[in-house]
Design an enzyme around this catalytic site. Structure first.
Site, short mmCIF file in Angstrom:
data_model
loop_
_atom_site.label_atom_id
_atom_site.label_comp_id
_atom_site.label_asym_id
_atom_site.label_seq_id
_atom_site.Cartn_x
_atom_site.Cartn_y
_atom_site.Cartn_z
N GLY A 45 0.81 -1.22 0.00
CA GLY A 45 0.00 0.00 0.00
C GLY A 45 0.84 1.26 0.00
O GLY A 45 0.55 2.23 -0.70
N CYS A 46 1.90 1.25 0.79
CA CYS A 46 2.77 2.43 0.90
C CYS A 46 3.54 2.66 -0.40
O CYS A 46 3.76 3.80 -0.81
CB CYS A 46 3.72 2.27 2.07
SG CYS A 46 2.82 2.17 3.64
N THR A 47 3.92 1.57 -1.06
CA THR A 47 4.61 1.69 -2.34
C THR A 47 3.65 2.24 -3.40
O THR A 47 4.01 3.14 -4.16
CB THR A 47 5.18 0.33 -2.78
OG1 THR A 47 6.12 -0.10 -1.78
CG2 THR A 47 5.88 0.42 -4.12
#
Length: 149
Positions: A45-47
């Protein structure tokens, strides 16, 4: 402490980025700032979120925005994450969670029925005068730029 709300003055902050530079709210006086809080470098998700901001960086820059990401990861993790995904903006290492807590982006979360404390994925759009113009607490990681604009 809850999230900072739209219309409130952004808390003054100061943190160290991936290269050891000090970044503070004062650096963005007269500029619009996208300050986004995310749980962990190099997770799916952060990527997706970071790459969406990267892919739309020119558009956001044209609209007058600067971007800074914040997580509790250390400088080395940020450096690797930036290099791997060619991110054109700095990431602050908030290991002591001072900035996270000041913005209310640290709090109770639930995973598989268990409650724990962690980073609440949140983005703040801050005006040239340091006022919170927009708070995005339900971040669509793949379409984040559209949520901001």
């Amino acid at each position: 402490m809850g999230l900072i709300n739209t219309g409130e003055k952004a808390p003054d902050f100061e943190g160290i980025d991936q290269d050891g530079n000090i970044i503070s709210l004062k650096d963005f006086k007269g500029k619009k700032l996208i300050l986004y809080f995310y749980p962990k470098d190099d997770t799916p998700g952060c990527t997706a979120e970071a790459c969406n901001l990267r892919d739309n960086y020119d558009l956001l820059f044209k609209e007058g925005y600067k971007i800074v990401g914040v997580s509790a990861d250390n400088e080395q993790a940020h450096k690797k994450f930036i290099a791997k995904h060619v991110l054109p903006f700095p990431l602050i290492a908030d290991k002591d969670k001072i900035i996270l807590k000041a913005f209310g982006a640290w709090g109770k979360k639930k995973l598989y029925g268990k409650e724990y404390e962690g980073i609440l994925r949140t983005t703040f759009v801050i005006s040239e005068e340091g006022i919170i113009e927009k708070v995005i607490s339900k971040v669509d990681t793949k379409n984040h730029t559209q949520q901001i604009l």
